[in-house]
Design a protein around this motif. Structure first.
Motif, PDB file in Angstrom:
ATOM      1  N   THR A 282       0.800  -1.211  -0.067  1.00 17.92           N
ATOM      2  CA  THR A 282       0.217  -0.041  -0.070  1.00 17.92           C
ATOM      3  C   THR A 282       0.856   1.157  -0.012  1.00 17.92           C
ATOM      4  O   THR A 282       0.323   2.297  -0.298  1.00 17.92           O
ATOM      5  N   ASN A 283       2.177   1.228   0.344  1.00 20.51           N
ATOM      6  CA  ASN A 283       3.234   2.270   0.412  1.00 20.51           C
ATOM      7  C   ASN A 283       2.812   3.320   1.249  1.00 20.51           C
ATOM      8  O   ASN A 283       2.825   4.548   0.674  1.00 20.51           O
ATOM      9  N   ARG A 284       2.048   3.045   2.291  1.00 17.68           N
ATOM     10  CA  ARG A 284       1.402   4.193   3.049  1.00 17.68           C
ATOM     11  C   ARG A 284       2.299   4.342   4.409  1.00 17.68           C
ATOM     12  O   ARG A 284       2.243   5.607   5.043  1.00 17.68           O
TER      13      ARG A 284
ATOM     14  N   CYS B 270      -3.370  -0.220   8.185  1.00 15.88           N
ATOM     15  CA  CYS B 270      -4.109  -1.176   9.018  1.00 15.88           C
ATOM     16  C   CYS B 270      -4.447  -0.880  10.499  1.00 15.88           C
ATOM     17  O   CYS B 270      -5.213  -1.251  11.078  1.00 15.88           O
ATOM     18  N   GLY B 271      -3.656   0.349  10.650  1.00 11.31           N
ATOM     19  CA  GLY B 271      -3.827   1.168  12.216  1.00 11.31           C
ATOM     20  C   GLY B 271      -3.392   0.153  13.167  1.00 11.31           C
ATOM     21  O   GLY B 271      -3.442   0.738  14.498  1.00 11.31           O
ATOM     22  N   GLN B 272      -2.376  -0.895  13.004  1.00 14.09           N
ATOM     23  CA  GLN B 272      -1.719  -1.453  14.058  1.00 14.09           C
ATOM     24  C   GLN B 272      -1.013  -0.243  14.764  1.00 14.09           C
ATOM     25  O   GLN B 272      -0.163   0.339  14.103  1.00 14.09           O
TER      26      GLN B 272
ATOM     27  N   MET C 295       4.241   4.084  17.090  1.00 18.87           N
ATOM     28  CA  MET C 295       4.025   4.240  15.858  1.00 18.87           C
ATOM     29  C   MET C 295       2.888   3.333  15.195  1.00 18.87           C
ATOM     30  O   MET C 295       2.557   2.080  15.661  1.00 18.87           O
ATOM     31  N   VAL C 296       2.188   4.027  14.335  1.00 19.81           N
ATOM     32  CA  VAL C 296       0.810   3.557  13.778  1.00 19.81           C
ATOM     33  C   VAL C 296       0.822   3.263  12.415  1.00 19.81           C
ATOM     34  O   VAL C 296       1.269   4.334  11.658  1.00 19.81           O
ATOM     35  N   CYS C 297       0.566   2.240  12.082  1.00 21.52           N
ATOM     36  CA  CYS C 297       0.482   1.967  10.558  1.00 21.52           C
ATOM     37  C   CYS C 297      -0.722   2.680   9.766  1.00 21.52           C
ATOM     38  O   CYS C 297      -1.723   2.411  10.258  1.00 21.52           O
TER      39      CYS C 297
END
Length: 168
Positions: A103-105, A119-121, A114-116
């Motif tokens: 997703t390159n986000r 996916c919000g993990q 730190m938050v992805c």
């Protein structure tokens, strides 16, 4: 009180609008809209690139705020970050993981986590660089010497497969 002309009304409206936008931006309402690019952040932080490495002054990381950076490699931007966690350790990772990289986000920082952005993990900053796999930020080797964190460009480039394109 005097009447404001049409031109004066437009100027007053522009001043009020810009003041409001500035206030919202300062308060963080616009989030990433006014965020510095990785290159601007690096320059402001005193980051120096040599032919073989990137040197980040440790004092730049002492606030605990993550420093997002990028490196161009074979025409592809590679994203990474560095930070000082609450336990006092300096840490570095690619701004990607083994799960969501397509997703390159990348990640964002929320306090000591730190938050992805996909996916919000959430991951504790004091585990960055220690835990590999899953949706954890991909560890990036570095060393500390002479008041700076040094990351070899070859180590950053080794994560090239995680970055297919420039982020929008």
């Amino acid at each position: 009180m005097g009447k404001i002309s049409g031109k004066g009304t437009a100027v007053l409206a522009a001043v009020v609008l810009l003041t409001g936008i500035g206030s919202l931006a300062y308060s963080g309402v616009f989030g990433d809209l006014f965020k510095k690019s990785p290159a601007e952040s690096a320059k402001a932080g005193g980051v120096v690139e040599t032919a073989d490495a990137v040197r980040i002054p440790l004092k730049t990381l002492d606030s605990g705020k993550v420093l997002f950076l990028s490196l161009e490699s074979e025409g592809r931007p590679l994203y990474y970050f560095a930070l000082k966690s609450r336990d006092g350790a300096y840490r570095a990772a690619l701004d990607t993981c083994d799960v969501c990289f397509r997703t390159n986000r990348g990640y964002r920082q929320e306090g000591d986590r730190m938050v992805c952005n996909n996916c919000g993990q959430k991951f504790a900053c004091d585990k960055v660089g220690e835990v590999k796999g899953g949706c954890n930020p991909h560890p990036l080797a570095h060393k500390e010497e002479a008041g700076a964190m040094e990351i070899r460009k070859a180590d950053i480039a080794a994560g090239r497969e995680y970055f297919a394109r420039k982020r929008s």
